[in-house]
Design a protein around this motif. Structure first.
Motif, mmCIF file in Angstrom:
data_model
loop_
_atom_site.group_PDB
_atom_site.id
_atom_site.type_symbol
_atom_site.label_atom_id
_atom_site.label_comp_id
_atom_site.label_asym_id
_atom_site.label_seq_id
_atom_site.Cartn_x
_atom_site.Cartn_y
_atom_site.Cartn_z
ATOM 1 N N SER A 83 0.826 -1.209 0.000
ATOM 2 C CA SER A 83 0.000 0.000 0.000
ATOM 3 C C SER A 83 0.859 1.258 0.000
ATOM 4 N N LEU A 84 0.266 2.308 -0.480
ATOM 5 C CA LEU A 84 0.842 3.647 -0.402
ATOM 6 C C LEU A 84 -0.292 4.634 -0.176
ATOM 7 N N ARG A 85 0.017 5.740 0.459
ATOM 8 C CA ARG A 85 -0.944 6.820 0.567
ATOM 9 C C ARG A 85 -0.349 8.094 -0.019
ATOM 10 N N LEU A 86 -0.994 8.600 -1.020
ATOM 11 C CA LEU A 86 -0.583 9.862 -1.616
ATOM 12 C C LEU A 86 -1.322 11.009 -0.942
ATOM 13 N N SER A 87 -0.651 12.132 -0.862
ATOM 14 C CA SER A 87 -1.248 13.340 -0.311
ATOM 15 C C SER A 87 -1.152 14.461 -1.335
ATOM 16 N N CYS A 88 -2.134 15.312 -1.319
ATOM 17 C CA CYS A 88 -2.123 16.503 -2.170
ATOM 18 C C CYS A 88 -2.462 17.685 -1.288
ATOM 19 N N THR A 89 -1.484 18.533 -1.056
ATOM 20 C CA THR A 89 -1.692 19.707 -0.221
ATOM 21 C C THR A 89 -2.005 20.892 -1.113
ATOM 22 N N THR A 135 -8.888 4.484 -2.272
ATOM 23 C CA THR A 135 -9.874 5.304 -1.578
ATOM 24 C C THR A 135 -9.408 6.752 -1.568
ATOM 25 N N ILE A 136 -10.261 7.647 -2.036
ATOM 26 C CA ILE A 136 -9.957 9.073 -1.997
ATOM 27 C C ILE A 136 -10.667 9.681 -0.799
ATOM 28 N N SER A 137 -9.991 10.596 -0.124
ATOM 29 C CA SER A 137 -10.573 11.279 1.022
ATOM 30 C C SER A 137 -9.953 12.658 1.117
ATOM 31 N N LYS A 138 -10.505 13.463 2.002
ATOM 32 C CA LYS A 138 -9.932 14.792 2.167
ATOM 33 C C LYS A 138 -10.120 15.277 3.588
ATOM 34 N N ASP A 139 -9.283 16.222 3.945
ATOM 35 C CA ASP A 139 -9.355 16.893 5.234
ATOM 36 C C ASP A 139 -9.397 18.381 4.941
ATOM 37 N N ASN A 140 -10.591 18.953 5.040
ATOM 38 C CA ASN A 140 -10.728 20.377 4.708
ATOM 39 C C ASN A 140 -9.863 21.252 5.610
ATOM 40 N N ALA A 141 -9.772 20.884 6.880
ATOM 41 C CA ALA A 141 -8.999 21.694 7.821
ATOM 42 C C ALA A 141 -7.520 21.716 7.469
ATOM 43 N N LYS A 142 -7.050 20.626 6.886
ATOM 44 C CA LYS A 142 -5.636 20.541 6.503
ATOM 45 C C LYS A 142 -5.423 20.881 5.034
ATOM 46 N N ASN A 143 -6.524 21.189 4.345
ATOM 47 C CA ASN A 143 -6.433 21.516 2.916
ATOM 48 C C ASN A 143 -5.696 20.424 2.138
ATOM 49 N N THR A 144 -6.013 19.186 2.457
ATOM 50 C CA THR A 144 -5.288 18.058 1.890
ATOM 51 C C THR A 144 -6.253 16.995 1.387
ATOM 52 N N VAL A 145 -5.931 16.440 0.248
ATOM 53 C CA VAL A 145 -6.656 15.314 -0.329
ATOM 54 C C VAL A 145 -5.719 14.112 -0.326
ATOM 55 N N TYR A 146 -6.283 12.953 -0.034
ATOM 56 C CA TYR A 146 -5.489 11.736 0.055
ATOM 57 C C TYR A 146 -5.961 10.711 -0.965
ATOM 58 N N LEU A 147 -5.043 9.859 -1.356
ATOM 59 C CA LEU A 147 -5.391 8.692 -2.158
ATOM 60 C C LEU A 147 -4.722 7.487 -1.509
#
Length: 123
Positions: free
Chosen positions: A16-22, A68-80
Motif C-alpha cells: 500500500s501507499l498513501r498519496l497526499s495533495c496539499t 480510496t480518496i478522502s480529504k481533510d478540509n482543515a488541513k487543505n489536503t486530499v489523500y489517495l
C-alpha cells in the motif's frame, strides 16, 4: 491555486501507499478534487474524484475496491489510499482541482493541476 502531491515511491505488488495533495487554503472545500495518473507511453487517465460538497467519491473501474480518496478540509489536503497495488498501477500520479460538473472522465475540465508524484510497483 497551487497543488503539491507527495507520497509516491517504489513498492512491491500487494502493498500500500498513501498519496497526499496539499492545496492552498480553502481549495479542497471550494473545488472538486481528483487524482489522475499517467503511465509511460500512455495518456493521462482519471483515477478518482471527491466532491467539494456531499456527493460520494467515484473511481475508475481499474481501482474500485483498492483505492480510496478522502480529504481533510482543515488541513487543505486530499489523500489517495492505494491498497493491493499492482505493477499496472505504476505511473506518475497527479492531483487536480476543478469547478465544473462533478462527474468527469478525463482531464479536459480540470482547472488546476499539481506536479506529479511517481509511483512504481514492482512485481
Amino acid at each position: 491555486v497551487q497543488l503539491q502531491a507527495s507520497g509516491g515511491g517504489l513498492v512491491q505488488a500487494g502493498t500500500s501507499l498513501r498519496l497526499s495533495c496539499t492545496a492552498a487554503r480553502g481549495t479542497v472545500s471550494t473545488y472538486h478534487m481528483g487524482w489522475f495518473r499517467q503511465a509511460p507511453g500512455k495518456e493521462r487517465e482519471f483515477v478518482a474524484s471527491i466532491s467539494r460538497r456531499h456527493h460520494s467519491p467515484y473511481y475508475a473501474p481499474s481501482v474500485v475496491g483498492r483505492f480510496t480518496i478522502s480529504k481533510d478540509n482543515a488541513k487543505n489536503t486530499v489523500y489517495l489510499q492505494m491498497n493491493s497495488l499492482k505493477p499496472e498501477d505504476t505511473a506518475v500520479y497527479y492531483c487536480a482541482a476543478y469547478s465544473g460538473s462533478y462527474y468527469i472522465s478525463g482531464g479536459d475540465d480540470i482547472n488546476y493541476w499539481g506536479k506529479g508524484t511517481q509511483v512504481t510497483v514492482s512485481s
